[in-house]
Design an enzyme around this catalytic site. Structure first.
Site, PDB file in Angstrom:
ATOM      1  N   GLU A 266      -5.667   7.098  -2.176  1.00 24.61           N
ATOM      2  CA  GLU A 266      -5.688   6.056  -1.150  1.00 24.61           C
ATOM      3  C   GLU A 266      -6.247   4.741  -1.696  1.00 24.61           C
ATOM      4  OE1 GLU A 266      -4.507   5.669   1.765  1.00 24.61           O
ATOM      5  OE2 GLU A 266      -3.733   7.685   2.032  1.00 24.61           O
TER       6      GLU A 266
ATOM      7  N   HIS B  87      -9.508   8.474   3.636  1.00 18.05           N
ATOM      8  CA  HIS B  87      -9.508   7.046   3.925  1.00 18.05           C
ATOM      9  C   HIS B  87     -10.945   6.511   4.002  1.00 18.05           C
ATOM     10  CE1 HIS B  87      -5.468   8.158   5.452  1.00 18.05           C
ATOM     11  NE2 HIS B  87      -5.136   6.975   5.002  1.00 18.05           N
TER      12      HIS B  87
ATOM     13  N   HIS C  92       0.833  -1.208   0.000  1.00 20.06           N
ATOM     14  CA  HIS C  92       0.000   0.000   0.000  1.00 20.06           C
ATOM     15  C   HIS C  92       0.864   1.252   0.000  1.00 20.06           C
ATOM     16  CE1 HIS C  92      -3.415   2.626   1.371  1.00 20.06           C
ATOM     17  NE2 HIS C  92      -2.386   3.303   1.880  1.00 20.06           N
ATOM     18  N   GLU C  93       1.823   1.292   0.916  1.00 18.77           N
ATOM     19  CA  GLU C  93       2.661   2.490   1.030  1.00 18.77           C
ATOM     20  C   GLU C  93       3.547   2.683  -0.202  1.00 18.77           C
ATOM     21  OE1 GLU C  93       2.177   4.756   3.233  1.00 18.77           O
ATOM     22  OE2 GLU C  93       0.620   3.495   4.116  1.00 18.77           O
TER      23      GLU C  93
ATOM     24  N   HIS D 274       1.861   4.288  -3.108  1.00 24.04           N
ATOM     25  CA  HIS D 274       1.788   5.753  -3.081  1.00 24.04           C
ATOM     26  C   HIS D 274       2.946   6.349  -3.889  1.00 24.04           C
ATOM     27  CE1 HIS D 274      -1.627   6.620  -0.594  1.00 24.04           C
ATOM     28  NE2 HIS D 274      -1.183   5.896   0.426  1.00 24.04           N
TER      29      HIS D 274
END
Length: 340
Positions: free
Chosen positions: A190, A261, A155-156, A159
Site C-alpha cells: 500500500e 492501510h 495509486h491503483e 499496485h
C-alpha cells in the site's frame, strides 16, 4: 505474478468507508477479491503497433466488466467526463513511468491498460482488480468520484507495477478463499502505491518537495467529510485527511496484524522524510531509490527488510555513505524501523 495470485486493491480503506457511512460497500470489494471477470476483447493483442494502449469502458452502473468500449487509444474525447478523466489520468501515470524510469507500461513489457468507469450503483471505491482498473461513481454527495483524482488513479495503477515487479506478490495472502493484503509486506504494498501516487502528481505539476502537498486523494470526499484520503507528511492527521483516520506515523503506532492501510503510514513517512531531506524533485533521488528497490523485495518483506533494501539501493545508485544513503537510513530511524 500468476493469475491466481492477482489481488484486488482498493482506493478507500474500510475505515474511510465507515466514516462516510458507506461501510456496506466494503462487501462488494470483498466479493471482487474472489471473482474474476473475463474481458470481452483481448486487450493485450489489441495494440497491433506493439505499443501500449488505453481502453476506457463504460460499465453503465452494472457490475459487469469491462462494459462497453467508449474511448480507445487515440480517440477523441467523449461526452462522459469520467471516461475522459480516466483516459487522461491513466495516460499521465503511464507517461510518468516511461519518462522517469523507462518503464514500458505497468508490466514493463508494453501491456495495454483497460479501465471501466461507472462500475456498480453508486459504488464508493476505485481499484486495480489484478487485470484492469474499475471506478465507481461514489454517492455523489459524501464521495465525489475517483476518475478526476490523478493520484488515486496512479495509486491503483502502481499496485499493478508492484504486482509485476515482485514475483509471488507483495503481502498477498489467501483468507477463506479470498485474496487480501496482510502484514508488514501488505502495508509496504500500500505504501509503494501511495509513494508513487504522490510522485506522479508532483511530476505532473512540476513541483519540488517543498511545493508538494504530500496528500493522496484530495477532493474525493465532500469538504465537510474530509480533505484527503492519506497524508505522507503527517499520517493520521485528520485535519489533513478525514475524521477517524488511524494511520500510524511511526512504529509507536504500529498495530501487529492491523489494517495495512493504517500501518502503511510508517513507510510512507519514511519516504517523505528521505525525499525532503534530499530536497529538489523527489522522483530524481528518493523516487529512483524506491523504484529500483521494489523488485528486490520478497513477498513477505518486513519494514526492516525495506529499510535495508532501500539503503543498499541508495548506496548502489549514489555511492556508499552518500547523502542519499544517509537520508534513507535517517528516515527509517526517525520512524522507528531502524535503531537510532
Amino acid at each position: 505474478m500468476s493469475a491466481r495470485l492477482r489481488c484486488v486493491c482498493c482506493a478507500l480503506p474500510r475505515r474511510a468507508l465507515e466514516h462516510v457511512g458507506l461501510g456496506h460497500h466494503h462487501a462488494a470489494t470483498e466479493r471482487l477479491r474472489s471473482e474474476r471477470h473475463a474481458h470481452t476483447v483481448d486487450l493485450r493483442a489489441a495494440a497491433a503497433n506493439g505499443k501500449r494502449e488505453r481502453f476506457v469502458f463504460d460499465a453503465a452502473g452494472t457490475e459487469a466488466l469491462p462494459g462497453t468500449l467508449v474511448r480507445p487509444e487515440g480517440a477523441r474525447a467523449v461526452g462522459d467526463a469520467a471516461a475522459n478523466q480516466a483516459y487522461e489520468n491513466v495516460g499521465i501515470t503511464l507517461d510518468f513511468y516511461a519518462k522517469v524510469f523507462g518503464r514500458d507500461s505497468l508490466d514493463g513489457a508494453g501491456m495495454d491498460v483497460s479501465a471501466s468507469v461507472h462500475w456498480g450503483e453508486g459504488f464508493a471505491n476505485a481499484m486495480w482488480t489484478g487485470k484492469q482498473m474499475l471506478f465507481g461513481d461514489g454517492d455523489g454527495v459524501r464521495v465525489r468520484g475517483f476518475t478526476h483524482c490523478l493520484d488515486i488513479v496512479a495509486h491503483e495503477l502502481t499496485h499493478a507495477v508492484t504486482q509485476h515487479a515482485v514475483r509471488g506478490g507483495l503481502g498477498i495472502v489467501k483468507r477463506k478463499g479470498k485474496l487480501d493484503l496482510a502484514g508488514e509486506a501488505g502495508a509496504l504494498n500500500e505504501s509503494i502505491s501511495d509513494v508513487f501516487a504522490s510522485l506522479v502528481k508532483q511530476w505532473h505539476r512540476k513541483q519540488d518537495v517543498k511545493q508538494a502537498d504530500w496528500l493522496v486523494g484530495e477532493g474525493v470526499f465532500a469538504p465537510e467529510i474530509g480533505r484527503a484520503v492519506r497524508s505522507l507528511k503527517q499520517p493520521g492527521d485528520d485535519r489533513l485527511t478525514y475524521g477517524g483516520d488511524d494511520q500510524a506515523g511511526d512504529m509507536r503506532g504500529f498495530v501487529p496484524g492491523g489494517d495495512v492501510h493504517a500501518n502503511s503510514g510508517i513507510p510512507n513517512r519514511a519516504f517523505y522524510l528521505a525525499a525532503t531531506a534530499l530536497g529538489g524533485r523527489a522522483w530524481e533521488h528518493a523516487g529512483r531509490i524506491w523504484y529500483d528497490s521494489v523488485p528486490r523485495l520478497k513477498p513477505k518483506a518486513t519494514f526492516v527488510d525495506a529499510a535495508h533494501v532501500t539503503s543498499e539501493t541508495a548506496a548502489r545508485l549514489f555511492g556508499i555513505a552518500s547523502r542519499e544513503q544517509h537520508a534513507v537510513q535517517a528516515a527509517w530511524q526517525k520512524v522507528g524501523v531502524l535503531p537510532a
